[in-house]
Motif scaffolding. Structure first.
Motif, short mmCIF file in Angstrom:
data_model
loop_
_atom_site.label_atom_id
_atom_site.label_comp_id
_atom_site.label_asym_id
_atom_site.label_seq_id
_atom_site.Cartn_x
_atom_site.Cartn_y
_atom_site.Cartn_z
N THR A 126 -21.84 7.48 -3.70
CA THR A 126 -21.40 8.27 -2.55
C THR A 126 -21.24 7.37 -1.34
N VAL A 127 -20.22 7.65 -0.54
CA VAL A 127 -20.08 6.98 0.75
C VAL A 127 -20.96 7.73 1.74
N LEU A 128 -21.79 6.99 2.44
CA LEU A 128 -22.66 7.59 3.45
C LEU A 128 -22.30 6.96 4.79
N HIS A 132 -19.60 3.37 13.73
CA HIS A 132 -20.10 4.08 12.54
C HIS A 132 -20.10 3.10 11.37
N PHE A 133 -21.22 3.02 10.66
CA PHE A 133 -21.26 2.17 9.49
C PHE A 133 -21.06 2.99 8.24
N LEU A 134 -20.34 2.42 7.30
CA LEU A 134 -20.07 3.06 6.02
C LEU A 134 -20.86 2.32 4.96
N TYR A 135 -21.65 3.08 4.23
CA TYR A 135 -22.51 2.52 3.19
C TYR A 135 -22.17 3.14 1.85
N TRP A 136 -22.52 2.41 0.80
CA TRP A 136 -22.62 3.03 -0.52
C TRP A 136 -24.05 3.49 -0.65
N LEU A 137 -24.24 4.67 -1.16
CA LEU A 137 -25.57 5.15 -1.51
C LEU A 137 -25.77 4.74 -2.97
N VAL A 138 -26.58 3.70 -3.16
CA VAL A 138 -26.79 3.12 -4.48
C VAL A 138 -28.06 3.73 -5.06
N GLU A 191 -23.64 7.48 11.86
CA GLU A 191 -23.08 7.49 13.21
C GLU A 191 -23.51 6.23 13.95
N GLY A 192 -22.58 5.63 14.68
CA GLY A 192 -22.83 4.36 15.34
C GLY A 192 -23.82 4.42 16.49
N ARG A 193 -23.80 5.49 17.22
CA ARG A 193 -24.67 5.57 18.39
C ARG A 193 -25.57 6.79 18.31
N GLY A 194 -26.07 7.02 17.13
CA GLY A 194 -26.95 8.16 16.94
C GLY A 194 -27.45 8.22 15.51
N PRO A 195 -28.29 9.20 15.23
CA PRO A 195 -28.93 9.29 13.92
C PRO A 195 -28.14 10.11 12.88
N LEU A 196 -27.01 10.70 13.26
CA LEU A 196 -26.30 11.58 12.34
C LEU A 196 -25.72 10.81 11.16
N ARG A 197 -25.77 11.46 10.01
CA ARG A 197 -25.22 10.88 8.78
C ARG A 197 -24.32 11.90 8.13
N GLU A 198 -23.37 11.40 7.39
CA GLU A 198 -22.43 12.27 6.68
C GLU A 198 -22.20 11.68 5.30
N ALA A 199 -22.45 12.47 4.27
CA ALA A 199 -22.22 12.03 2.90
C ALA A 199 -20.84 12.48 2.47
N SER A 255 -13.89 13.97 6.65
CA SER A 255 -14.99 13.40 7.42
C SER A 255 -14.87 13.83 8.87
N PHE A 256 -15.91 14.43 9.38
CA PHE A 256 -15.93 14.89 10.77
C PHE A 256 -15.61 13.74 11.73
N HIS A 257 -16.08 12.56 11.43
CA HIS A 257 -15.94 11.42 12.33
C HIS A 257 -14.54 10.82 12.35
N PHE A 258 -13.68 11.21 11.44
CA PHE A 258 -12.32 10.66 11.40
C PHE A 258 -11.22 11.72 11.46
N THR A 259 -11.58 12.99 11.59
CA THR A 259 -10.55 14.03 11.61
C THR A 259 -9.70 13.99 12.87
N GLY A 260 -10.21 13.48 13.98
CA GLY A 260 -9.44 13.40 15.22
C GLY A 260 -8.80 12.05 15.43
N LEU A 261 -8.54 11.31 14.36
CA LEU A 261 -8.01 9.96 14.46
C LEU A 261 -6.64 9.92 15.14
#
Length: 166
Positions: free
Chosen positions: A107-109, A91-97, A112-120, A139-145
């Motif tokens: 905003t952090v955007l 998963h890549f973490l971007y700044w939405l500039v 998803e690393g292996r798909g098109p899903l995005r989370e703001a 963040s859905f992608h880190f809640t099960g860490l």
């Protein structure tokens, strides 16, 4: 760190919390899973400027090929600047500039690393990192860490200097 040169190369002024993180820690791996990119890293894979250029090219190609462009990027000169990623998951973490938006309000955007899903996530990169490490992220992608990272490793940081020397 020569922030003026970095910001000139990127074409944006970077958020103060990101600069503090890099000055205090440098680039590296938080909690065994979240990598912070840094300017001037000897490995282009971990270099903020190199990764920004690479991602701009790759994303432009994907959007030209028909992948959905985030709706947030349809505004004027809005763009994505990567600042980190999740090891393993990709998963890549971007700044939405966005033009006219102060860096501290970006905003952090998450893409998803292996798909098109995005989370703001309407927080700074420093707050995002803290929430992931502390286990308080929404963040859905880190809640099960906890299923992936040993609780004792949550507070560990491995600097790039240590990782790259191996």
């Amino acid at each position: 760190m020569e922030w003026a040169a970095v910001e000139e190369a990127l074409g944006v002024v970077l958020p103060a919390d990101y600069k503090r993180l890099v000055e205090w820690y440098g680039g590296g791996l938080f909690a065994g899973v979240l990598r912070l990119l840094e300017p001037d890293c000897p490995d282009a894979m971990y270099d903020l400027v190199a990764q920004t250029a690479e991602h701009e090219e790759v994303l432009a190609e994907l959007w030209e090929a028909g992948e959905d462009k985030p709706s947030e990027l349809h505004e004027g000169n809005a763009r994505l600047v990567p600042w980190g990623y999740a090891e393993g998951a990709g998963h890549f973490l971007y700044w939405l500039v966005r033009p006219g938006t102060e860096p501290e309000e970006w905003t952090v955007l998450l893409n998803e690393g292996r798909g098109p899903l995005r989370e703001a996530c309407p927080v700074s990169c420093g707050q995002f990192l803290l929430d992931v490490v502390a286990g308080t992220t929404t963040s859905f992608h880190f809640t099960g860490l906890d299923d992936v990272v040993d609780p004792e490793d949550r507070s560990r940081f491995a600097p790039d200097s240590q990782i790259l020397d191996q």
